[in-house]
Design an enzyme around this catalytic site. Structure first.
Site, PDB file in Angstrom:
ATOM      1  N   ASP A 188       0.831  -1.220   0.000  1.00  0.00           N
ATOM      2  CA  ASP A 188       0.000   0.000   0.000  1.00  0.00           C
ATOM      3  C   ASP A 188       0.858   1.260   0.000  1.00  0.00           C
ATOM      4  OD1 ASP A 188      -2.581  -1.252   2.205  1.00  0.00           O
ATOM      5  OD2 ASP A 188      -2.654  -0.829   0.070  1.00  0.00           O
ATOM      6  N   GLU A 220      -5.418   7.196  -0.287  1.00  0.00           N
ATOM      7  CA  GLU A 220      -5.952   6.514   0.890  1.00  0.00           C
ATOM      8  C   GLU A 220      -4.965   6.487   2.066  1.00  0.00           C
ATOM      9  OE1 GLU A 220      -7.433   2.526   0.282  1.00  0.00           O
ATOM     10  OE2 GLU A 220      -8.341   2.557   2.269  1.00  0.00           O
ATOM     11  N   ASP A 229      -6.349   5.106  -5.046  1.00  0.00           N
ATOM     12  CA  ASP A 229      -6.398   3.961  -4.129  1.00  0.00           C
ATOM     13  C   ASP A 229      -5.229   3.055  -4.514  1.00  0.00           C
ATOM     14  OD1 ASP A 229      -6.927   1.959  -2.393  1.00  0.00           O
ATOM     15  OD2 ASP A 229      -9.089   1.960  -2.714  1.00  0.00           O
ATOM     16  N   ILE A 254      -4.056   0.269  -3.233  1.00  0.00           N
ATOM     17  CA  ILE A 254      -4.560  -1.112  -3.380  1.00  0.00           C
ATOM     18  C   ILE A 254      -6.022  -1.099  -2.963  1.00  0.00           C
ATOM     19  CG2 ILE A 254      -4.464  -3.531  -2.680  1.00  0.00           C
ATOM     20  CD1 ILE A 254      -1.607  -3.335  -2.125  1.00  0.00           C
ATOM     21  N   ASP A 255      -6.891  -1.194  -3.940  1.00  0.00           N
ATOM     22  CA  ASP A 255      -8.309  -1.302  -3.631  1.00  0.00           C
ATOM     23  C   ASP A 255      -8.642  -2.795  -3.600  1.00  0.00           C
ATOM     24  OD1 ASP A 255     -10.975  -0.560  -3.243  1.00  0.00           O
ATOM     25  OD2 ASP A 255     -11.388  -0.784  -5.388  1.00  0.00           O
ATOM     26  N   THR A 267      -8.110  -4.846  -0.601  1.00  0.00           N
ATOM     27  CA  THR A 267      -7.019  -5.483   0.160  1.00  0.00           C
ATOM     28  C   THR A 267      -7.327  -6.945   0.465  1.00  0.00           C
ATOM     29  OG1 THR A 267      -6.695  -3.347   1.169  1.00  0.00           O
ATOM     30  CG2 THR A 267      -5.628  -5.187   2.245  1.00  0.00           C
ATOM     31  N   ASP A 286     -12.425   5.115  -3.980  1.00  0.00           N
ATOM     32  CA  ASP A 286     -13.011   3.795  -4.240  1.00  0.00           C
ATOM     33  C   ASP A 286     -13.941   3.796  -5.449  1.00  0.00           C
ATOM     34  OD1 ASP A 286     -11.845   2.223  -2.256  1.00  0.00           O
ATOM     35  OD2 ASP A 286     -13.270   2.888  -0.741  1.00  0.00           O
TER      36      ASP A 286
END
Ligand code: AMP
Ligand code: MG
Length: 379
Positions: free
Chosen positions: A94, A117, A173, A175-176, A178, A320
């Site tokens: 991330d 994020e 984001d 890493i959308d 996770t 998101d």
């Protein structure tokens, strides 16, 4: 006795050497073969490039962040880590992914704002040095000009903009999804450019998504690009060749395949089942993590995406949805909330005035909303 001691010492030293094959290695930071990461990097200097500068820069940033995620995931698999219980690799990925995207954006567009994020709070302090070093070496393994130790936290924190209604704002984001990442399933790197409240560009990197869902043994790794007024496109990670994508042409919701989050705490599966049954839908839902749901609907693999509120107080984050939203619009679909209001990306870091998300082809979106309103809003 001495011989046993010497053998034990040697074994211990070997164990230490193997254990330290970690993210902190200079080159090939994860200790894995980079050649298996087939990511074609777009060339910003290419004169004949069909993309404008902001598009090329965003694509490059997302591809490099995707590479980080692939490296971290391979490391997890190869080292037999019990990935479901160990969240720390995700943290590394991330932060590194956000550092890389922020650095690349800042180099070309220093005045743009970024709503990302992550923030660097948990990388600070002496007891976090090891984690910070891992994040730094992983980020540098995909950057042309490396970050130094002092720049890392500031670079990550460039994503702390409050957002708003004017100027150029990137929503990121790193890493959308996770949970999907940890399961080895779907996740994505989502980046969107909002200009004066409107999303102008969306880029989504989906490292685990099949290029063609109908070929389960086929190639994985898809990049999606949507440009306002110009359409939505898919590339394989292994090629810069693009294909324009569209939602599947559908005239009745009863024939639809709908998708929703894997995680029932993120979207009510019970409400979605009632809506589907009311619409006459017989196909079981497609469960998928992350904005990959927007991508599969945009390219016609699924027809409806429902994200139905579970908690009344939850505000959706702009990162998101912004990239997914423009992808759907440019591919011929409609994105609204459950009240049929467009998503408003101009109110800060969250979608303060929206509840849930309803995505469908423009021919059936109205019918889906009617049922959503009958079943959910009048509950
Ligand atoms: P999904 O992959 O569809 O489950 O969505 C993942 C995203 O859901 C994460 O990036 C979170 O920001 C977001 N999320 C977290 N809690 C909630 C919630 N209660 N309702 C809706 N989305 C949530
Ligand atoms: Mg997310």
């Amino acid at each position: 006795m001495d011989i046993i001691f010497i053998i034990c010492s040697l074994l211990f030293i070997f164990a230490l050497i193997f254990h330290n094959t970690s993210y902190s290695e200079e080159n090939n930071a994860t200790g894995y073969d980079d050649s298996i990461l087939v990511i074609e990097v777009f060339d910003d200097d290419e004169e004949e490039s069909k993309y404008e500068l902001k598009e090329t820069v965003a694509i490059n940033a997302v591809l490099r962040a995707s590479k980080i995620c692939q490296k971290v995931f391979q490391k997890l698999v190869m080292s037999d880590t019990v990935i479901k219980k160990d969240r720390s690799p995700v943290t590394v990925a991330d932060f590194s992914a956000q550092a890389v995207v922020n650095k690349i954006l800042y180099e070309t567009f220093p005045n743009d704002l970024i709503v990302g994020e992550e923030e660097s709070g948990c990388l600070q302090g002496d007891n976090r040095k090891e984690l910070k070093n891992k994040v730094l070496s992983l980020a540098n393994s995909v950057l042309d000009t490396p970050l130094n130790d002092n720049e890392l936290l500031d670079t990550i924190n460039r994503g702390s903009s409050p957002g708003g209604s004017s100027g150029r704002i990137w929503a990121l984001d790193p890493i959308d999804g996770t949970k999907g990442f940890l399961r080895g399933e779907q996740f994505c790197i989502g980046l969107a450019l909002i200009i004066d409240r409107d999303v102008h560009l969306g880029v989504l990197g989906c490292p685990n998504l099949l290029v063609d869902l109908k070929t389960p043994e086929g190639e994985k790794g898809c990049l999606f690009v949507a440009i306002k007024g110009k359409g939505a496109f898919q590339h394989k990670f292994s090629s810069t060749e693009e294909t324009q994508i569209h939602l599947a042409d559908i005239s009745s919701p009863s024939a639809a395949l709908f998708c929703e989050s894997v995680v029932a705490e993120h979207s009510s599966h019970g409400d979605a089942a009632k809506i589907a049954s009311f619409l006459g839908i017989t196909k079981p839902p497609l469960h998928m993590d992350s904005m990959c749901k927007y991508c599969v609907v945009a390219r016609g693999d699924a027809d409806i995406y429902l994200s139905l509120p579970v908690r009344v107080d939850y505000e959706e984050n702009i990162w998101d949805h912004a990239a997914g939203c423009i992808l759907i619009k440019e591919a011929g679909g409609i994105v609204s909330d459950i009240n049929n209001k467009p998503l408003d990306f101009s109110l800060g870091r969250t979608l303060k005035t929206n509840k849930g998300v309803v995505v469908a082809h423009s021919k059936i979106h109205g019918q889906v909303i009617d049922v959503v309103q009958q079943l959910i809003l009048k509950k």
